[in-house]
Design an enzyme around this catalytic site. Structure first.
Site, PDB file in Angstrom:
ATOM      1  CG  LEU A 163      -9.199  -1.093   1.647  1.00 21.32           C
ATOM      2  CD1 LEU A 163      -8.795  -2.076   0.572  1.00 21.32           C
ATOM      3  CD2 LEU A 163      -9.992   0.068   1.049  1.00 21.32           C
ATOM      4  CG  ASP A 164      -5.505  -0.287   2.384  1.00 21.90           C
ATOM      5  OD1 ASP A 164      -5.012  -1.202   1.708  1.00 21.90           O
ATOM      6  OD2 ASP A 164      -5.997   0.735   1.882  1.00 21.90           O
ATOM      7  CB  ALA A 165      -7.338  -3.140   8.465  1.00 25.52           C
ATOM      8  CG  HIS A 181      -1.878   1.175   1.208  1.00 23.36           C
ATOM      9  ND1 HIS A 181      -2.954   1.231   0.360  1.00 23.36           N
ATOM     10  CD2 HIS A 181      -1.909   2.326   1.919  1.00 23.36           C
ATOM     11  CE1 HIS A 181      -3.609   2.368   0.543  1.00 23.36           C
ATOM     12  NE2 HIS A 181      -2.991   3.050   1.490  1.00 23.36           N
ATOM     13  N   GLY A 190      -7.066   3.345   1.692  1.00 24.86           N
ATOM     14  CA  GLY A 190      -7.939   3.417   0.524  1.00 24.86           C
ATOM     15  C   GLY A 190      -7.299   4.053  -0.689  1.00 24.86           C
TER      16      GLY A 190
END
Lengths: 289, 289, 289, 289
Positions: free
Chosen positions: C232-234, C197, C206
């Protein structure tokens, strides 16, 4: 070590020929430029500059120089903001603290060794813990207790405001002061109140950022120096820095490791502010470091 | 915050089953391991370990635990070196200084806030400049003037040695002490005398490293914390760190920027030393940070 | 360059004597330890270890060694997770890409020079742009177009899943693949799907993180390599790194500067994953780097 | 993404009014400045500037603009050096390589994604190992074998010089080319030959710097991009960066970790060179990044 210097800062809508007019003025005044920086922001159409000249090279006194610069600046639009700083005028700062002493020790140490170009007029604490530290450095400590009830807190902030304003400080530094300033104080000390937040913003806004970072399992932690605004931890960022951690770090380890970054980031941001190296535009800063 | 802890350090020729014997001993003693680190160096065939256990988990007192560990350690060869540190025994340090105060301010601040796990027994300076700083922190300052003639200097070192040794310190910290220790003092304080050199060694050995760095046009400067040995600036390196500069940095800017790195690198290296995290082998260190 | 090696990884509830039992087993097998790392997490009460031994030192074949280790591991509780990796078994990876080629170039370059300990079995793209890059490196490229309607997208993911699973990869790398994996694929490739990311998470989750960072006026940007989870992205963070920017950086500048960090962070995290250096516990990782 | 731009660079003895004359000229030409940077070096009394203007804002063609700028520059003294770069003129580079491919992979990848603002005209190797890498990117590879005898080597350098010069390159990049250029080639390609050295210079000059670093026990390693001069590894430094290591790093680990830094430092320095951001004065550089 250097002689007397004047520093001009200007922010205005970008236009053709700004540098030409400014530098023409300076050349006409015989000003010898020792530092010059420019930035044109294509997104906002704003132009920023900071220039330092030697006082001895100028064929007029400070008042006339200031008046002449004001005339030039006025031609760059009504929104133009400018300032003129004389290096022989000593800046004044007030430190707000709570119980954690590392930033206080650091700033007082830097002031004592002459690195921080300012006089520390007072240390104001909502607890008495750091009174001896201030006094050991010959700086007056003032205690303003903060009750937990809203009315009492509002009174405490009012008392603190009076104590601070009595010194007409160029910067009000929240050196790990753990209270959230009320919006009217943020406005009153706008672009003068400087906070150190112990996270790499915008990650981990608010309370206990190291606990949040530990919970999330990040591999790097940081600190952020920013101007205080009414929205918590969302003011214009002056400086940030980070340090690597790993899975073995307890929260206590992170707190200890983070302190070094907090001290450096706060002192760096504060010094830039005092040297007129920071220009704020909207919620962002231009740093002529 | 943590309870009492014992830390075992061991360095010995690598062999099959060292960990098994050590961990068998610890399990037999009921020792609960909270930190453990190992390193086997393929170049030198040397094995290093550091293990921390909670005191309360051990079914014997410290003396017996030490005696039993000594028995195990003896089986790893005559060259084996080991130590056992009790977290409730407070370490002692002496600081040697000259005129530059930033490292002194920093270490005293860290000691005051409890971050540095040691008592500062004394500050010894070859100039009187930093006397007030030490006294403000309640630490005795002792002045040992250094004449420029060799005989006078030798006497001064002898006087300093006596003052230092009177405190039986765990570390003798050269906190920007600008004198080169004579070989016999290096030997006498071997693996206890810790220096901060204001360059990224082995670049810029000797005097005025920032001037050397400025002359060479490097884009990054650094600081190095190392054990003092008879060969100047060539002792085992404990820690290093760096900071970016650019062409606009004057030597004064480099000095200021470098101070932050010096303080961090020295305090980090010193803390590791005091916590038994540093093992020296030859001219290199193993750091169990 | 090194000979054949076996790497044991173990995660289990912490207890007295784990190291003793493990090291006793290894010593009994004659195993020569070349790397060993331990971590006990006081918050979760979990114990982690990774140990690498030379194959030639062991007095049994791999199957017996595995069986014997399994017996030991079983004594550490039903929750214990372990693995045994043979350095002569080549790992396999599949890369998912879109249009941005810098991570693909980087990973293929590293595979070609032997730095990345894996065979790149296939590159799968939702666009054809990077087909030539894959082919130039002799790696098959497969195109799976992603329609914008939900049903078509679900079919595309199903097709991609089959293509990926045909290679039984040890890692499915989202090398700037711009599609969000559906929850069932996150679960199916749990702890195998690795994403890069382009922000310093948890900041700027995001879409368009560089735009978010530019808007906020941060002074440092970063990249995060993490396991993909349904949120998401966690997912658990494997590695992060950062790079300094300033007010003069346009978004295009940030994108360019960020690419270098993305490449390094992704390749480092992926290598650690392939070398069995990453252990996941809850939403955090232990990295024995 | 941006329109056509002209970039002016100037270095000359510092004097009063240089900026005024330059900016007066630009304002008169209607030039809209999008980037401007200045530096006055107090040690050498030299003044440096780099300014970028949009081509469309200028009321004259490039030839006239160049002629007018030349007139202004001539007034700054006979030592003044200046250049005017048109962003639509594509720069040309030649890469010299040996057997190590990581920098070649990296630069070709950056050229392919458009990040490196240059055409790679040729890759010239003293070994054939990297021929396939160049060809996979559609770049011609030329092999110039280097015999070990002095006469043969001199001939090889002469052959290489002809191959290189045939492309009239703006930069000759030693991308881990392991031969030391003869003084006359250093002079011939002065301020155009760019080398990447795999150490943090001035530490570890010469051969096998990672071995030297391992021997010394440093805690950080680095890489340096510099112009090639007759004195080995002593040319003006363009860029440096570092990465942290620890006692557990073998030389192989350092080599792998160092590669990432080498790639970034070389590509960054090369890009700055190609964009006219580097001005050399004496043995130092000014970088307007």
């Amino acid at each position: 070590m250097a002689g007397r210097r004047f520093t001009l800062s200007l922010g205005c809508p970008d236009a053709l020929g700004i540098v030409a007019r400014l530098s023409g003025f300076l050349a006409g005044a015989g000003a010898w430029i020792v530092e010059a920086a420019y930035h044109a922001d294509p997104d906002t159409g704003w132009f920023f500059t900071r220039q330092t000249v030697t006082a001895e090279s100028i064929r007029m006194d400070l008042d006339e120089f200031r008046a002449r610069f004001a005339e030039i600046a006025a031609t760059f639009g009504t929104e133009a903001e400018w300032s003129l700083h004389d290096s022989t005028e000593r800046k004044r700062i007030v430190l707000l603290v709570s119980k954690e002493g590392h930033c206080l020790h650091d700033l007082l140490g830097r002031a004592a060794t002459g690195e921080l170009p300012a006089e520390v007029c007072a240390v104001i604490g909502n607890h008495r813990d750091l009174d001896p530290v201030a006094r050991a450095h010959g700086v007056p400590f003032q205690h303003v207790p903060f009750p937990s009830d809203p009315a009492g807190k509002a009174e405490a902030f009012e008392a603190m405001r009076e104590l601070v304003d009595a010194h007409s400080p160029d910067a009000v530094v929240l050196a790990r002061f753990m209270q959230v300033l009320p919006p009217e104080l943020c406005e009153h000390w706008k672009h003068r109140a400087i906070n150190i937040h112990h996270s790499f913003l915008p990650s981990f806004v608010g309370a206990r950022p190291y606990h949040q970072a530990h919970e999330r399992g990040v591999k790097i932690i940081g600190a952020t120096c920013h101007y205080v605004t009414a929205e918590l931890d969302a003011g214009p960022i002056i400086e940030q820095d980070v340090v690597r951690i790993d899975h073995s770090y307890t929260i206590a380890d992170m707190v200890r490791q983070g302190r070094d970054i907090e001290k450096i980031v706060l002192s760096r941001g504060l010094r830039w502010h005092l040297e007129g190296r920071v220009q704020v535009h909207g919620r962002k800063t231009v740093i002529f470091s």
